[in-house]
Design an enzyme around this catalytic site. Structure first.
Site, short mmCIF file in Angstrom:
data_model
loop_
_atom_site.label_atom_id
_atom_site.label_comp_id
_atom_site.label_asym_id
_atom_site.label_seq_id
_atom_site.Cartn_x
_atom_site.Cartn_y
_atom_site.Cartn_z
N TYR A 160 -0.42 1.28 13.75
CA TYR A 160 0.26 2.21 12.84
C TYR A 160 0.02 3.64 13.33
O TYR A 160 -1.12 4.07 13.45
CB TYR A 160 -0.32 2.17 11.42
CG TYR A 160 -0.72 0.87 10.82
CD1 TYR A 160 -0.13 0.44 9.63
CD2 TYR A 160 -1.73 0.09 11.36
CE1 TYR A 160 -0.54 -0.73 9.01
CE2 TYR A 160 -2.14 -1.08 10.75
CZ TYR A 160 -1.53 -1.49 9.57
OH TYR A 160 -1.95 -2.65 8.97
N LYS B 283 4.45 6.15 8.08
CA LYS B 283 3.92 5.20 9.06
C LYS B 283 5.01 4.77 10.03
O LYS B 283 6.15 4.52 9.63
CB LYS B 283 3.36 3.95 8.36
CG LYS B 283 2.21 4.22 7.42
CD LYS B 283 1.79 2.96 6.68
CE LYS B 283 0.66 3.23 5.70
NZ LYS B 283 0.31 2.02 4.93
N HIS C 8 0.83 -1.20 0.00
CA HIS C 8 0.00 0.00 0.00
C HIS C 8 0.86 1.26 0.00
O HIS C 8 1.96 1.28 0.56
CB HIS C 8 -0.91 0.01 1.23
CG HIS C 8 -1.85 -1.15 1.29
ND1 HIS C 8 -2.32 -1.68 2.47
CD2 HIS C 8 -2.41 -1.89 0.29
CE1 HIS C 8 -3.14 -2.70 2.21
NE2 HIS C 8 -3.20 -2.84 0.89
N ASP D 155 -6.35 -6.23 -2.77
CA ASP D 155 -4.92 -6.51 -2.94
C ASP D 155 -4.68 -7.56 -4.02
O ASP D 155 -3.70 -7.50 -4.74
CB ASP D 155 -4.30 -6.96 -1.62
CG ASP D 155 -4.18 -5.82 -0.61
OD1 ASP D 155 -4.26 -4.65 -1.02
OD2 ASP D 155 -4.03 -6.10 0.59
#
Length: 204
Positions: free
Chosen positions: A132, A72, A62, A175
């Site tokens: 995250y 992140k 991603h 995905d």
């Protein structure tokens, strides 16, 4: 707290010092002054995400449009995941390179990924819980993906879990239908290295 730069520039492995006694363990997972010294700017915390995954779940690769992108700072509070950073910045000297960090509830490492980098992980145990810290909120119109099993990227995903049992990758529909790295580049989806560098430098 020890910080190691990964093979993909802009990505760091953070290993905290753990203090244990018969009661348990204490550690500092994130420390702003240490982070700022290593990265060159503060983490503009805008959102905190939590995902819980069964063994074999594969999330990613991603990334988000830059600017603003989405940096992140990723930790695994329970279980274990193999976390992967991929350089998807067109024009980068390390374009296509990837590196990994094992995030688990033993060593309690974290990984930092700057804006413009691709992120993925595979869960190595049921109920693996990943947190995250994100520099930007989720913006579906600016979020993209690259197929995590793209042979041209060649990520070496684990074939066994934390206990030695066989693993089969389990992907979301999104995905599983993501473009390859080459297709994403042809579609103009990937971040531009020079633009990413200029944006990151503006954060200092």
């Amino acid at each position: 707290m020890q910080i190691r730069e990964l093979a993909v520039p802009g990505a760091l492995e953070i290993t905290p010092r753990q203090l244990g006694d018969p009661r348990g363990v204490f550690l500092e997972w994130f420390k702003a002054p240490v982070f700022e010294e290593a990265v060159g700017h503060p983490l503009d915390l805008q959102q905190v995400n939590c995902s819980v995954s069964a063994a074999g779940v594969l999330r990613g690769i991603h990334f988000a449009d830059v600017p603003p992108g989405q940096a992140k700072y990723v930790m695994c509070t329970k279980g274990a995941v193999l976390d992967v950073v991929v350089d998807i910045r067109v024009g980068s000297p390390t374009f296509g390179r990837w590196d990994t960090v094992l995030l688990d509830d033993a060593d309690r490492r974290a990984i930092y990924l700057a804006e413009g980098l691709g992120h993925a992980f595979m869960s190595l145990e049921d109920d693996s819980t990943v947190m995250y810290l994100c520099s930007a909120g989720y913006n579906p119109g600016h979020e993209h993906g690259v197929h995590p099993l793209d042979p041209a990227v060649g990520i070496e995903w684990p074939t066994t879990d934390r206990h030695g049992n066989a693993l089969e990758p389990l992907l979301s529909e999104k995905d599983a239908t993501a473009p390859t790295l080459a297709e994403a580049a042809a579609q103009g989806l990937l971040p531009d290295y020079a633009a990413v560098q200029a944006y990151v430098e503006s954060l200092a």
